[in-house]
Write an enzyme that holds these catalytic residues in place. Structure first.
Site, mmCIF file in Angstrom:
data_model
loop_
_atom_site.group_PDB
_atom_site.id
_atom_site.type_symbol
_atom_site.label_atom_id
_atom_site.label_comp_id
_atom_site.label_asym_id
_atom_site.label_seq_id
_atom_site.Cartn_x
_atom_site.Cartn_y
_atom_site.Cartn_z
ATOM 1 N N TYR A 115 0.862 -1.190 0.000
ATOM 2 C CA TYR A 115 0.000 0.000 0.000
ATOM 3 C C TYR A 115 0.893 1.232 0.000
ATOM 4 C CZ TYR A 115 -3.242 3.605 1.630
ATOM 5 O OH TYR A 115 -3.983 4.745 1.743
ATOM 6 N N GLU A 203 -3.390 7.412 -4.056
ATOM 7 C CA GLU A 203 -3.361 6.137 -3.341
ATOM 8 C C GLU A 203 -3.186 4.985 -4.325
ATOM 9 O OE1 GLU A 203 -6.095 4.481 0.186
ATOM 10 O OE2 GLU A 203 -7.092 4.380 -1.760
#
Length: 397
Positions: A115, A203
Site C-alpha cells: 500500500y 493512493e
C-alpha cells in the site's frame, strides 16, 4: 474532484510510475477490440474493471445480481461476457449508479502486494507518505489491527521528496536489489504526481511486485485513486477535462455552476449557510431538536443576490424538502445582501414551504429590516438554537 482509475494511471505514468497496459472502453462495442489488443500482447488473462467513483468495486453487486466489479477473464469472449453484465452497482447506494466506462487490463502475475499513498497531514501542514506491506487490504483495518505495519514519512514542501526518503520507504517495504531501485523511482514519481497535479490524495492499493513475461520482476501500480483539489483546477486544464459529470449528482453539478457547495442528504429540512463549519453545526443542531437535514449548502463568504436565488431553486428541486433554515453569520458576508437575496428568491420561486431565517453579524440590523418590510412569510430566529427549534416545529418533526 475525483477521477477514474484509468485517468489516475495516465497522470501517474506521466511522472514515471510503472502501470499495466490498459485500455478504457466507453461502450460494449469497444470491449472486444480492447480485449483482443491486450490478448495480443501475450497476456493470458484480461482484467475487466468497472470505472465508478466508489470504493469496494470488487465487492459490488450489479442490478442483475452479478457479483463483483473487478473480474479476471481467461479469454476475450469471457471478458466480453463480463463486460455485458456490468451495468449498475449497489455500493453507490440503494439506487446504484450506471457504469459507463470499463477498464480492460493485462493480467499481472502478482508476487507481493503493498500500500502506498501521499496525502496532506493537516496537523503539520506538510505532505505525508504512507506505506504498508499489507497491500490489497482496507488500510483502516490495517491501521486498527496492525499499526506497526504502516510507515510514515513527512516531506518538507520547500524541497520536495529527498532521495534518502524514497530509499527509506522502499527499504521499509522490504524491496531489495533491482526492485529497491524500481521502488525508489516509483515512490518519487507518485509524490511528484501528488505535488504537480495539486492532488489532495494519491493512493495505490495495491502497489505490487509483479513477474513479467521474461521472468524479471518489477514494481507496478495495479490500482490507483487520485482526488484533486478543485480550488487548483484552473491551473490544470487537462485534468479539468477528466471530470465525469455522470458520476456527480445533478443538483451538485448545478450548484457548482454558481460556486455553491451543495451535498444532498436524506432529510427534510434544507440548510442554507455561509461557511462549512457553520453548515456542520447547523445540521447537528437540527438533528439535536429532532429534525433531519436535507442538504449541506454553503454559499461561501461573499454570496450575491443571484447566488442566493440559485441556492433556493436548487433546494426546492429536492422533493423531500419540507422546510428551509437559513443560518447566516455575517463576517465578510453582508447580512443585508443575504436578506435581499432571500426576499427575491422567495418571490421568484413562489415559496410555500416554512422558511426560518437567523441572521447575525455584519449589517444585521439592515438585514432584519429588509426581511421585516418584505411582506413575505418568514419566521425569524433569535439564535441558532431558536431557529432550529422553530424549523423542526414548522415541518412537524
Amino acid at each position: 474532484m475525483n477521477i477514474h482509475e484509468y485517468q489516475a494511471k495516465q497522470l501517474l505514468a506521466q511522472y514515471g510510475v510503472n502501470v499495466p497496459y490498459e485500455i478504457p472502453a466507453k461502450s460494449l462495442a469497444e470491449v472486444r477490440p480492447a480485449a483482443e489488443r491486450i490478448a495480443a500482447t501475450g497476456s493470458a488473462k484480461v482484467v475487466v474493471k468497472s470505472q465508478i467513483h466508489a470504493g469496494g468495486r470488487g465487492k459490488g453487486t450489479f442490478k442483475s445480481g452479478f457479483q463483483g466489479g473487478v473480474k479476471v477473464a481467461g479469454s476475450v469472449d469471457e471478458a466480453v461476457g463480463f463486460a455485458g453484465q456490468m451495468l449498475v452497482t449497489k455500493q453507490t447506494g440503494a439506487d446504484g449508479r450506471m457504469v459507463q466506462t470499463l477498464l480492460l487490463a493485462e493480467g499481472a502475475k502478482i508476487k507481493k502486494e503493498f500500500y502506498l499513498a501521499v496525502l496532506l497531514n493537516r496537523e503539520t501542514s506538510r505532505p505525508l507518505i504512507m506505506a504498508s506491506t499489507e497491500g490489497g487490504m482496507d488500510i483502516e483495518e490495517v491501521a486498527e489491527k496492525h499499526p506497526e505495519k504502516i510507515f510514515k514519512e513527512t516531506i518538507d514542501p520547500a524541497v520536495g521528496i529527498m532521495p534518502y526518503q524514497a530509499r527509506k520507504i522502499s527499504a521499509a517495504l522490504g524491496l531489495k536489489g533491482d526492485l529497491f531501485n524500481a521502488g525508489v523511482k516509483l515512490i518519487t514519481g507518485v509524490y511528484n504526481t501528488w505535488w504537480e497535479c495539486d492532488a489532495s490524495m494519491v493512493e495505490l492499493n495495491p502497489l505490487a511486485v509483479v513477474e513479467l513475461r521474461d521472468g524479471k520482476e518489477t514494481v507496478m501500480a495495479l490500482d490507483a485513486k487520485i482526488s484533486l483539489d478543485d480550488n487548483a483546477l484552473y491551473r490544470h486544464k487537462n485534468i479539468q477535462e477528466m471530470r465525469d459529470l455522470n458520476e456527480e449528482a445533478p443538483l451538485e453539478i448545478e450548484a457548482s455552476k454558481f460556486n455553491l457547495n451543495y451535498i444532498k442528504l436524506d432529510g427534510s429540512i434544507a440548510c442554507l449557510v455561509n461557511g462549512a463549519g457553520l453548515a456542520m453545526a447547523t445540521m447537528d443542531i437540527i438533528q439535536h431538536f429532532g429534525g433531519s437535514p436535507a442538504n449541506f449548502l454553503d454559499v461561501g463568504g461573499g454570496a450575491s443576490k443571484d447566488q442566493v436565488t440559485a441556492a433556493f431553486k436548487i433546494i426546492l428541486s429536492d422533493p423531500n424538502v419540507k422546510g428551509i433554515l437559513v443560518n447566516i453569520f455575517g463576517g465578510i458576508m453582508d447580512c443585508n445582501v443575504i436578506a435581499t437575496g432571500i426576499v427575491a428568491a422567495v418571490k421568484e420561486t413562489g415559496l410555500k414551504l416554512p422558511l426560518v431565517v437567523r441572521l447575525e453579524g455584519n449589517n444585521v440590523a439592515a438585514g432584519k429590516e429588509t426581511l421585516a418590510k418584505s411582506g413575505v412569510a418568514i419566521i425569524t430566529g433569535d439564535s441558532m438554537a431558536d431557529a432550529a427549534r422553530k424549523v423542526v416545529k414548522a415541518v412537524g418533526q
